[in-house]
Design a protein around this motif. Structure first.
Motif: not given
Length: 274
Positions: A231, A233, A243, A246-248, A261, A264, A272
């Motif tokens: 993941l 970020v 951005k 990124s995945d998130y 983060v 979550k 995910i």
């Protein structure tokens, strides 16, 4: 996916504008460690400039690690020993110095716990303020570097340095890893050394899978680790091209983006997919 490790950049990611870890971020990261998750700090900073934050988060107690110099060095916080280190030769540093003169930018590197530069300048002063390392201005940069170093920086006015970056990535990309960590910092490590490659070395040793890693950053020297992690970020304050890979996208560093983060994805199981 149940994540086992979170890797965090420092400046403009974990740290706010006051160079502090917010109370909420600290609380969530301590809780994550208590639940058996590994918290790793990864920065372009020299090791000295990261130790205080590692101590604040009790990384030694949880047998965790620091990746300093953009991954050029990995330190076991518990044993205080190097897990990994990759340096630039004296000859490589000399070549970079000559190129800095050609490109009309300042240059500095690190010898023990000092920043060495041939000319005082506002950008090296920023580095000193960030890391807490003193600056030594030397008469001869070449003569002052008598042993390998982990990283060299060329520093200067952002628009000019952006042009220098593009030129030197093309010219030196087969010999060095070349990346900007801030608009006025252009960083050089040995070829193949990035935060991403060093995370891979670390998790292979620890038996953690790539898919079980979260990496959080805000700048171009974070790109490889964001792309590598299960993941990846980007902070809300990251540039748009970071951005995009990124995945998130998290909240900003001034608004507890890291804490959110952790809450979550790390403190409760969440499915995910990459």
């Amino acid at each position: 996916m149940s994540y086992k490790m979170i890797v965090l950049d420092l400046d403009d990611t974990l740290l706010n504008a006051d160079q502090m870890i917010s109370a909420r971020s600290k609380e969530t990261l301590m809780q994550a460690q208590q639940e058996g998750k590994k918290v790793v700090l990864a920065s372009g900073r020299p090791t000295f400039g990261m130790v205080t934050y590692a101590e604040e988060l009790l990384l030694a107690d949880y047998e965790s690690y620091i990746l300093s110099f953009n991954g050029g060095k990995i330190i076991n916080c518990h044993s205080k020993k190097d897990f990994f280190s990759q340096t630039l030769s004296v000859e490589a540093v000399q070549r970079l110095y000559e190129i800095s003169l050609r490109e009309n930018v300042y240059i500095h590197t690190y010898v023990r716990d000092e920043i060495i530069t041939s000319e005082g300048n506002p950008y090296t002063t920023i580095e000193s303020d960030l890391t807490g390392l003193p600056i030594t201005v030397v008469d001869s940069f070449i003569d002052s570097i008598t042993e390998p170093v982990v990283k060299v920086l060329m520093v200067g006015e952002p628009e000019h340095l952006k042009k220098v970056e593009a030129k030197l990535q093309a010219e030196l990309g087969e010999e060095f890893s070349v990346m900007r960590s801030k608009p006025y910092f252009l960083e050089f490590t040995d070829k193949g050394i990035t935060k991403g490659t060093s995370i891979e070395k670390l998790i292979n040793e620890l038996g953690v899978k790539r898919e079980e890693v979260i990496a959080v950053g805000d700048s171009y020297n974070d790109q490889e680790m964001i792309e590598f992690a299960g993941l990846g970020v980007a902070m809300g304050n990251a540039p748009d091209d970071i951005k995009k890979i990124s995945d998130y996208i998290a909240d900003t560093n001034e608004n507890d983006g890291v804490a959110k983060v952790v809450e979550k994805f790390l403190l409760k199981e969440q499915l995910i997919t990459k």
